[in-house]
Design a protein around this motif. Structure first.
Motif, PDB file in Angstrom:
ATOM      1  N   ILE A  19       5.354  56.600  62.342  1.00  0.00           N
ATOM      2  CA  ILE A  19       4.024  55.411  62.742  1.00  0.00           C
ATOM      3  C   ILE A  19       4.648  54.393  61.740  1.00  0.00           C
ATOM      4  CG2 ILE A  19       2.280  56.932  63.348  1.00  0.00           C
ATOM      5  CD1 ILE A  19       1.308  56.396  60.454  1.00  0.00           C
ATOM      6  N   LYS A  20       3.990  53.110  62.111  1.00  0.00           N
ATOM      7  CA  LYS A  20       4.298  52.098  61.389  1.00  0.00           C
ATOM      8  C   LYS A  20       3.042  51.422  60.934  1.00  0.00           C
ATOM      9  CE  LYS A  20       6.427  47.318  61.621  1.00  0.00           C
ATOM     10  NZ  LYS A  20       6.690  46.301  62.553  1.00  0.00           N
ATOM     11  N   GLN A  25       7.536  52.413  57.642  1.00  0.00           N
ATOM     12  CA  GLN A  25       7.489  53.511  58.748  1.00  0.00           C
ATOM     13  C   GLN A  25       6.918  54.931  57.580  1.00  0.00           C
ATOM     14  OE1 GLN A  25      10.297  53.702  61.904  1.00  0.00           O
ATOM     15  NE2 GLN A  25      11.868  53.496  60.353  1.00  0.00           N
ATOM     16  N   ILE A  36      -3.337  61.267  70.242  1.00  0.00           N
ATOM     17  CA  ILE A  36      -3.271  59.742  69.867  1.00  0.00           C
ATOM     18  C   ILE A  36      -3.944  58.860  71.031  1.00  0.00           C
ATOM     19  CG2 ILE A  36      -1.324  58.046  69.771  1.00  0.00           C
ATOM     20  CD1 ILE A  36       0.634  60.194  68.678  1.00  0.00           C
ATOM     21  N   SER A  83      -1.471  49.013  68.470  1.00  0.00           N
ATOM     22  CA  SER A  83      -2.277  49.648  67.517  1.00  0.00           C
ATOM     23  C   SER A  83      -2.724  51.024  68.352  1.00  0.00           C
ATOM     24  CB  SER A  83      -3.660  49.092  66.960  1.00  0.00           C
ATOM     25  OG  SER A  83      -3.076  47.714  66.280  1.00  0.00           O
ATOM     26  N   ARG A  84      -3.007  52.204  67.510  1.00  0.00           N
ATOM     27  CA  ARG A  84      -3.548  53.475  67.850  1.00  0.00           C
ATOM     28  C   ARG A  84      -4.251  54.139  66.880  1.00  0.00           C
ATOM     29  NH1 ARG A  84      -1.447  51.345  71.633  1.00  0.00           N
ATOM     30  NH2 ARG A  84       0.016  51.969  73.411  1.00  0.00           N
ATOM     31  N   ILE A  86      -4.614  57.852  65.515  1.00  0.00           N
ATOM     32  CA  ILE A  86      -4.180  59.024  65.558  1.00  0.00           C
ATOM     33  C   ILE A  86      -5.408  60.048  65.215  1.00  0.00           C
ATOM     34  CG2 ILE A  86      -2.656  60.735  64.615  1.00  0.00           C
ATOM     35  CD1 ILE A  86      -0.579  58.427  64.386  1.00  0.00           C
ATOM     36  N   VAL A 100      -3.362  53.158  62.864  1.00  0.00           N
ATOM     37  CA  VAL A 100      -1.980  52.721  62.679  1.00  0.00           C
ATOM     38  C   VAL A 100      -1.537  51.279  63.390  1.00  0.00           C
ATOM     39  CG1 VAL A 100      -1.550  55.210  61.893  1.00  0.00           C
ATOM     40  CG2 VAL A 100      -0.998  54.239  64.318  1.00  0.00           C
ATOM     41  N   GLN A 102       1.187  50.978  64.922  1.00  0.00           N
ATOM     42  CA  GLN A 102       2.016  51.328  66.042  1.00  0.00           C
ATOM     43  C   GLN A 102       2.580  52.827  65.812  1.00  0.00           C
ATOM     44  OE1 GLN A 102       5.372  48.427  66.207  1.00  0.00           O
ATOM     45  NE2 GLN A 102       6.607  49.847  67.215  1.00  0.00           N
ATOM     46  N   VAL A 103       2.931  53.432  67.045  1.00  0.00           N
ATOM     47  CA  VAL A 103       3.334  54.720  66.986  1.00  0.00           C
ATOM     48  C   VAL A 103       4.781  54.447  67.566  1.00  0.00           C
ATOM     49  CG1 VAL A 103       3.484  57.241  67.907  1.00  0.00           C
ATOM     50  CG2 VAL A 103       1.287  55.882  67.180  1.00  0.00           C
ATOM     51  N   ASN A 104       5.915  54.906  66.776  1.00  0.00           N
ATOM     52  CA  ASN A 104       7.300  54.797  67.232  1.00  0.00           C
ATOM     53  C   ASN A 104       8.056  55.798  68.035  1.00  0.00           C
ATOM     54  OD1 ASN A 104       7.133  52.009  65.996  1.00  0.00           O
ATOM     55  ND2 ASN A 104       7.898  52.809  64.062  1.00  0.00           N
TER      56      ASN A 104
END
Length: 164
Positions: A19-20, A25, A36, A83-84, A86, A100, A102-104
């Motif tokens: 995640i970012k 990271q 998620i 944005s997410r 989790i 978070v 971002q989910v990468n």
């Protein structure tokens, strides 16, 4: 020769969601992730810490949502299309949501490629206690989040407030 190298180098394979948060990271062990979800309306709860953003309804269960950014002492969340939330499973089986940026990706790391992190308490950053290791992979480094540290303070405060 490969057998020797494999037996010497291979440890337990662990999958992480990368995640970012801000410009960093972080990895979250996939075994702690329940779901998620995209950002959604978060219902505020009065008289809680600023990093507790409120609650959401996931499959009929009310789940508290927190801002990891704010808990780490970073700037307020900037909600974007990436944005997410989790949804994490705690050791007690409770669900907690974390916001978070971002989910990468999903990343599989060999446990031998994860170095434990030790901090000098006087020199540590505010978010140092939230990281318990650094994983090495072809794309670089990823800090492994200590989820117990991320949710522990919240759980202690919840228990304390319900007792009063």
């Amino acid at each position: 020769m490969n057998e020797l190298r494999d037996s010497k180098e291979s440890g337990e394979l662990i999958q992480y969601i990368v995640i970012k948060i801000d410009d960093e990271q972080y990895g979250i062990n996939i075994k702690f992730i329940d779901n998620i979800v995209r950002m959604q309306q978060i219902t505020r709860v009065p008289k809680v810490d600023d990093y507790l953003k409120g609650v959401i309804n996931i499959r009929g269960e009310i789940v508290p949502v927190m801002s990891v950014r704010m808990k780490m002492g970073l700037a307020e969340d900037e909600i974007t299309g990436k944005s997410r939330i989790i949804i994490l499973k705690t050791g007690e089986g409770d669900l907690v949501g974390i916001i978070v940026d971002q989910v990468n990706q999903v990343l599989t790391l060999d446990s031998n490629n994860i170095e434990k992190v030790r901090y000098d308490d006087k020199k540590s950053k505010s978010n140092a206690s939230f990281v318990n290791g650094v994983g090495h992979y072809e794309g670089g480094l990823v800090s492994i989040l200590d989820l117990d540290a991320v949710v522990a303070e919240k759980e202690v405060k919840e228990k304390g407030s319900s007792a009063g």
